[in-house]
Scaffold this motif. Structure first.
Motif, PDB file in Angstrom:
ATOM      1  N   THR A 119       0.844  -1.204   0.000  1.00  0.00           N
ATOM      2  CA  THR A 119       0.000   0.000   0.000  1.00  0.00           C
ATOM      3  C   THR A 119       0.875   1.248   0.000  1.00  0.00           C
TER       4      THR A 119
ATOM      5  N   THR B 282      -5.936   1.660   2.942  1.00  0.00           N
ATOM      6  CA  THR B 282      -5.559   2.539   1.831  1.00  0.00           C
ATOM      7  C   THR B 282      -6.065   3.968   2.030  1.00  0.00           C
TER       8      THR B 282
ATOM      9  N   ALA C 110      -5.006   3.687  -4.536  1.00  0.00           N
ATOM     10  CA  ALA C 110      -5.872   2.773  -3.775  1.00  0.00           C
ATOM     11  C   ALA C 110      -6.656   1.872  -4.722  1.00  0.00           C
TER      12      ALA C 110
END
Length: 354
Positions: A287, A332, A340
Motif C-alpha cells: 500500500t 488505503t 488505492a
C-alpha cells in the motif's frame, strides 16, 4: 480454544480504510474488487469522527469521560470525574446484561458510522450477492491508548482505569458491530486493527506486558465471539506474532510484503496456530507507490515463494493453503485514490489466479 471451521482458501478482503469521501464510491470499489468478502469502508477523509482514533469513542464521549473527538483526552481533572465514570460503567454493565439501548450507545456516531451504515443499507437493498463473508473492523486498545492522553499528555494506556475503559469500550463496540452485521446471515470477520502491537519487545516500550496485552485482546475478542463472529487482528509491521497466536484470535492479518521475515522464524508456532484452526491473512499487496511496479503475477510469485519457504521450514502446506486469506498490506485511506484503486485491482486479479 476450540478449533474453528473457517477455511477461506485465499479469500480476498480489504483492511478497512479507503480514500474516497463518498460512501457510494467506496462501496463500488469494494464490491467490484472483493465481492466474496466485502468490508464496510472506513472513510478517514470525512474528518475526526471517521478517523482511526475517533471512530470508536462514542460511548466515552457521550459519558463525558473523553472530550473533543478531534483531540481526544480523558477529562480526569473534571470536578465530576467520578460521576462521569459512573455514567460510563453503568452503561457498560447494562450493555453486558443485554440492554439493547445501552449496547447501541457503543456504536458509531452519525458521522463516524457513515461508511458502516451505507454498507448496511446496501446489503438491505441489494442483498449479499455472491458474498460468503462480511468483514468489519475496530481499532485496538494499545494503539488508541497510546494516542489518547490525559491533561498531562500522558498516554492513557499506562493508567489502569483509563485503559480499562478503553478496552471495555472497544469490546462492546466490537460486539455491537458484529451483531449488526450478523443480521445479514453470513459469517462475520471482525478485525482488531492494532498496529502499536509491533512495540512489544522493543526497547522503547519495555513496560508492555505480554500477558496483559493478550488479556486485553481476549476481552475484545470475547465481545466478537458472543455474537458468533470470527475474531481477527491486523498489524501492519513486524512483531512477535506468537503473542497473537497465543490469544483467542482466529485470523492474523500481517504485512507479508515488507515484514515476511518476522514470520519465517516461527514454523512451530505457526503449525500450532493452524492446527487449532487459525488463519493467516497475507497482506501481500503493498500500500505504497511500489504497488505501481507490481502485477498480480509478480505478487502471486512472491506469495508462492513465501509459502514454499515456510513449508521448507516445516509448516504444514495443506493447512496453510486452506487457512489463508489475501488483503492489502494495510489500509488505503491515506493513499491517492488512483493508487488505492490500483491496490484493490491487484488484489482482485490475484484472487482469480490462486
Amino acid at each position: 480454544m476450540q478449533t474453528n471451521s473457517f477455511k477461506p482458501y485465499f479469500l480476498a478482503s480489504g483492511v478497512g480504510s479507503v480514500p474516497q469521501k463518498k460512501s457510494e464510491d467506496a462501496l463500488e470499489l469494494i464490491w467490484k474488487s472483493v465481492p466474496l468478502a466485502p468490508h464496510w469502508p472506513q472513510l478517514p477523509g470525512l474528518g475526526a469522527e471517521s478517523s482511526f482514533v475517533g471512530q470508536y469513542l462514542n460511548a466515552l464521549l457521550e459519558a463525558g469521560v473523553i472530550a473533543d473527538v478531534k483531540v481526544p483526552k480523558f477529562q480526569v481533572e473534571a470536578e465530576d470525574w467520578a460521576e462521569r465514570m459512573t455514567v460510563f460503567y453503568t452503561q457498560y454493565l447494562e450493555a453486558v446484561e443485554g440492554h439493547e439501548q445501552a449496547l447501541e450507545s457503543f456504536g458509531f456516531s452519525a458521522q463516524g458510522g457513515e461508511g458502516f451504515e451505507a454498507f448496511c443499507r446496501d446489503l438491505e437493498r441489494f442483498g449479499t450477492r455472491d458474498a460468503v463473508l462480511l468483514k468489519g473492523q475496530v481499532s485496538g486498545s494499545l494503539t488508541l491508548g497510546m494516542q489518547i492522553t490525559d491533561k498531562n499528555r500522558r498516554s492513557s494506556y499506562y493508567d489502569d482505569t483509563l485503559r480499562d475503559m478503553l478496552v471495555k469500550t472497544l469490546a462492546m463496540h466490537a460486539e455491537w458491530q458484529t451483531k449488526r452485521l450478523r443480521k445479514f446471515g453470513l459469517p462475520v470477520l471482525m478485525t482488531i486493527d492494532d498496529p502499536a502491537l509491533y512495540g512489544f519487545g522493543a526497547s522503547t516500550h519495555v513496560t508492555l506486558n505480554r500477558e496483559q496485552l493478550i488479556e486485553e485482546l481476549n476481552v475484545i475478542i470475547e465481545g466478537i465471539l458472543r455474537q458468533g463472529g470470527i475474531p481477527g487482528v491486523h498489524v501492519c509491521a513486524g512483531m512477535d506474532w506468537t503473542l497473537l497466536f497465543d490469544s483467542k484470535v482466529q485470523v492474523v492479518n500481517f504485512d507479508a510484503y515488507d515484514y515476511m521475515q518476522s514470520m519465517m522464524v516461527l514454523a512451530e508456532p505457526i503449525n500450532r496456530y493452524l492446527a487449532r484452526g487459525g488463519v493467516l491473512s497475507w497482506g501481500i499487496v503493498p500500500t505504497n507507490p511500489i504497488a505501481w511496479q507490481e502485477t498480480a503475477q509478480s505478487l502471486i510469485l512472491r506469495l508462492e515463494q513465501n509459502i514454499e519457504e515456510l513449508v521448507k521450514r516445516g509448516v504444514d502446506e495443506a493447512l496453510l493453503r486452506q487457512q489463508s486469506m489475501l488483503t492489502p498490506s494495510c489500509g488505503t485511506g491515506t493513499l491517492q485514490t488512483d493508487l488505492a484503486e490500483h491496490v484493490y485491482k491487484l488484489l482482485a486479479e490475484m484472487r482469480g489466479l490462486v
